[in-house]
Design an enzyme around this catalytic site. Structure first.
Site, PDB file in Angstrom:
ATOM      1  N   GLU A  97       0.775  -1.162  -0.001  1.00  9.35           N
ATOM      2  CA  GLU A  97      -0.028  -0.018   0.005  1.00  9.35           C
ATOM      3  C   GLU A  97       0.887   1.206   0.052  1.00  9.35           C
ATOM      4  O   GLU A  97       1.858   1.544   0.721  1.00  9.35           O
ATOM      5  CB  GLU A  97      -0.963  -0.089   1.177  1.00  9.35           C
ATOM      6  N   CYS A 156      -2.508  -6.835   7.394  1.00  8.67           N
ATOM      7  CA  CYS A 156      -2.479  -5.566   7.496  1.00  8.67           C
ATOM      8  C   CYS A 156      -2.096  -5.129   9.005  1.00  8.67           C
ATOM      9  O   CYS A 156      -3.172  -5.444   9.648  1.00  8.67           O
ATOM     10  CB  CYS A 156      -3.168  -4.535   6.892  1.00  8.67           C
TER      11      CYS A 156
HETATM   12  C1  FMN Z   1       4.858  -0.278   2.769  1.00 13.38           C
HETATM   13  C2  FMN Z   1       3.941  -1.687   2.870  1.00 13.38           C
HETATM   14  C3  FMN Z   1       2.829  -1.867   2.329  1.00 13.38           C
HETATM   15  C4  FMN Z   1       2.096  -2.916   2.517  1.00 13.38           C
HETATM   16  N1  FMN Z   1       0.814  -3.057   2.145  1.00 13.38           N
HETATM   17  C5  FMN Z   1       0.230  -4.142   2.026  1.00 13.38           C
HETATM   18  C6  FMN Z   1      -1.045  -4.363   1.414  1.00 13.38           C
HETATM   19  O1  FMN Z   1      -1.641  -3.383   1.017  1.00 13.38           O
HETATM   20  N2  FMN Z   1      -1.691  -5.922   1.515  1.00 13.38           N
HETATM   21  C7  FMN Z   1      -1.027  -6.695   2.025  1.00 13.38           C
HETATM   22  O2  FMN Z   1      -1.416  -7.813   2.028  1.00 13.38           O
HETATM   23  N3  FMN Z   1       0.259  -6.607   2.598  1.00 13.38           N
HETATM   24  C8  FMN Z   1       0.947  -5.321   2.457  1.00 13.38           C
HETATM   25  N4  FMN Z   1       2.070  -5.164   2.789  1.00 13.38           N
HETATM   26  C9  FMN Z   1       2.786  -6.300   3.336  1.00 13.38           C
HETATM   27  C10 FMN Z   1       3.821  -7.055   2.208  1.00 13.38           C
HETATM   28  O3  FMN Z   1       2.787  -7.551   1.216  1.00 13.38           O
HETATM   29  C11 FMN Z   1       4.739  -8.092   2.367  1.00 13.38           C
HETATM   30  O4  FMN Z   1       3.897  -9.325   3.219  1.00 13.38           O
HETATM   31  C12 FMN Z   1       5.607  -7.794   3.642  1.00 13.38           C
HETATM   32  O5  FMN Z   1       6.468  -6.613   3.361  1.00 13.38           O
HETATM   33  C13 FMN Z   1       6.717  -8.804   3.728  1.00 13.38           C
HETATM   34  O6  FMN Z   1       7.513  -9.098   2.785  1.00 13.38           O
HETATM   35  P1  FMN Z   1       8.938  -8.728   2.258  1.00 13.38           P
HETATM   36  O7  FMN Z   1       9.887  -8.889   3.423  1.00 13.38           O
HETATM   37  O8  FMN Z   1       9.179  -9.446   0.928  1.00 13.38           O
HETATM   38  O9  FMN Z   1       8.717  -7.121   2.083  1.00 13.38           O
HETATM   39  C14 FMN Z   1       2.910  -3.941   2.791  1.00 13.38           C
HETATM   40  C15 FMN Z   1       4.306  -3.875   3.418  1.00 13.38           C
HETATM   41  C16 FMN Z   1       4.872  -2.626   3.394  1.00 13.38           C
HETATM   42  C17 FMN Z   1       5.916  -2.534   3.657  1.00 13.38           C
END
Ligand code: FMN
Length: 320
Positions: free
Chosen positions: A9, A98
């Protein structure tokens, strides 16, 4: 061995999905969450978050995009999911991860993981409402206060009829602090019959390999790792296929960022026009030291002319 782009997001909007999928290596994307309360949302809200609805729910290079909904009430979730399908969505994802206070205070997102029966009811309502051929998936964390409810929630997702589950391998209380607890996903994978996608803390090819080993999943989802290294999925696929691949240079990344800036500037009012680029630079600085220098130069600039000057300086530095 699919690699999905995580929903993020305020970061991964359709331009970013276009850029990252064009670089390659990605098999699917998910939109930022669309918040559902009581009302049926108008098309303009769906379109704002999922412009791909106008293009067969695919990015310009043909990568499928799931549309993500977040909400706590089964009926409005079902009504809006069906509405989305009628507007052209090909796949619906439901957010149970979230951590935001505003979302959790309305009983949405990760706080639903405290009550697996509510997770079940929401998914079941959506699954029953949309046609069978439309996949419904869910994205969860391992729990809310702690990781103790991970299996109950994962089982609720499957028994409600979801077609796929993505697990961010941390609880809400774990926040975004490393490590990610990939081995919990292996338990879920062993128990569920639906495909399980592992997510969390994959920044490098090495992390990818470890995550696959520990989670026992073939499919992964990349979030911040792809923002810091936009061709990470491509690098991983090249590695898996034993293909030669030259990672993107800083000059290529910088040009890509400049193109993104020029395309999106008209969408933001004056002083906010550089915010998205500054945000992306923060992620890039983990991988590219030049991104940190660029960020230091641009961080206090808010006028388009000044920001463009910073880009030209950064780009001319690449040629030296
Ligand atoms: C800035 C930000 C916004 C996110 N927005 C969402 C979202 O809209 N929906 C969702 O399911 N997860 C959201 N997440 C979680 C990510 O999809 C993901 O699960 C999380 O960042 C862990 O994965 P990563 O370590 O590869 O970043 C968000 C994470 C971040 C950092």
């Amino acid at each position: 061995m699919r690699i999905m782009l995580a929903p993020m997001e305020g970061v991964v909007e359709h331009h970013v999905r276009d850029i990252l999928t064009r670089i390659g290596g990605l098999d699917g994307c998910v939109t930022e969450f669309i918040r559902v309360t009581d009302q049926k949302l108008p098309y303009r809200v769906f379109y704002k978050y999922a412009q791909e609805l106008e293009h067969d729910s695919k990015t310009p290079n043909g990568t499928p995009v799931k549309v993500q909904l977040l909400g706590s009430k089964p009926e409005p979730m079902a009504i809006n999911a069906l509405e989305l399908v009628q507007y052209g969505a090909k796949s619906i994802d439901l957010n149970f991860g979230c951590p935001a206070k505003t979302v959790n205070s309305h009983e949405g997102g990760a706080c639903l993981l405290r009550t697996p029966d509510r997770v079940y009811s929401i998914i079941k309502a959506v699954r029953d409402a949309v046609p069978k051929e439309i996949p419904v998936s869910a994205k969860i964390r391992l729990g809310f206060e702690d990781r103790s409810t991970y299996m109950e929630n994962a089982s609720a997702v499957e028994s409600a009829g979801a077609n796929e589950l993505t697990v961010h391998a941390r609880s809400k209380a774990d926040g975004y602090k490393p490590p990610a607890y990939w081995h919990y996903i292996a338990d879920i994978k062993a128990k569920l019959k639906i495909p399980v996608i592992a997510n969390g803390e994959i920044w490098t090819i090495d992390d990818y390999i470890k995550c696959r080993e520990q989670s026992q999943c073939d499919d992964v989802m990349l979030g911040r790792g792809l923002l810091s290294c936009p061709d990470l999925a491509r690098q991983i696929k090249a590695h898996l296929n034993n293909e030669a691949y030259e990672p993107l240079t800083w000059a290529e990344i910088c040009q890509m960022l400049f193109d993104y800036y020029k395309k999106t500037t008209p969408l933001y009012d004056g002083r906010n026009c550089g915010n998205r680029v500054k945000q992306w630079l923060m992620y890039l600085s983990r991988q590219y030291p030049q991104a940190q220098l660029f960020f230091d130069d641009v961080k206090r600039k808010s006028l388009p002319y000044d920001i463009e000057e910073c880009f030209l300086t950064a780009l001319s530095g690449c040629k030296i």
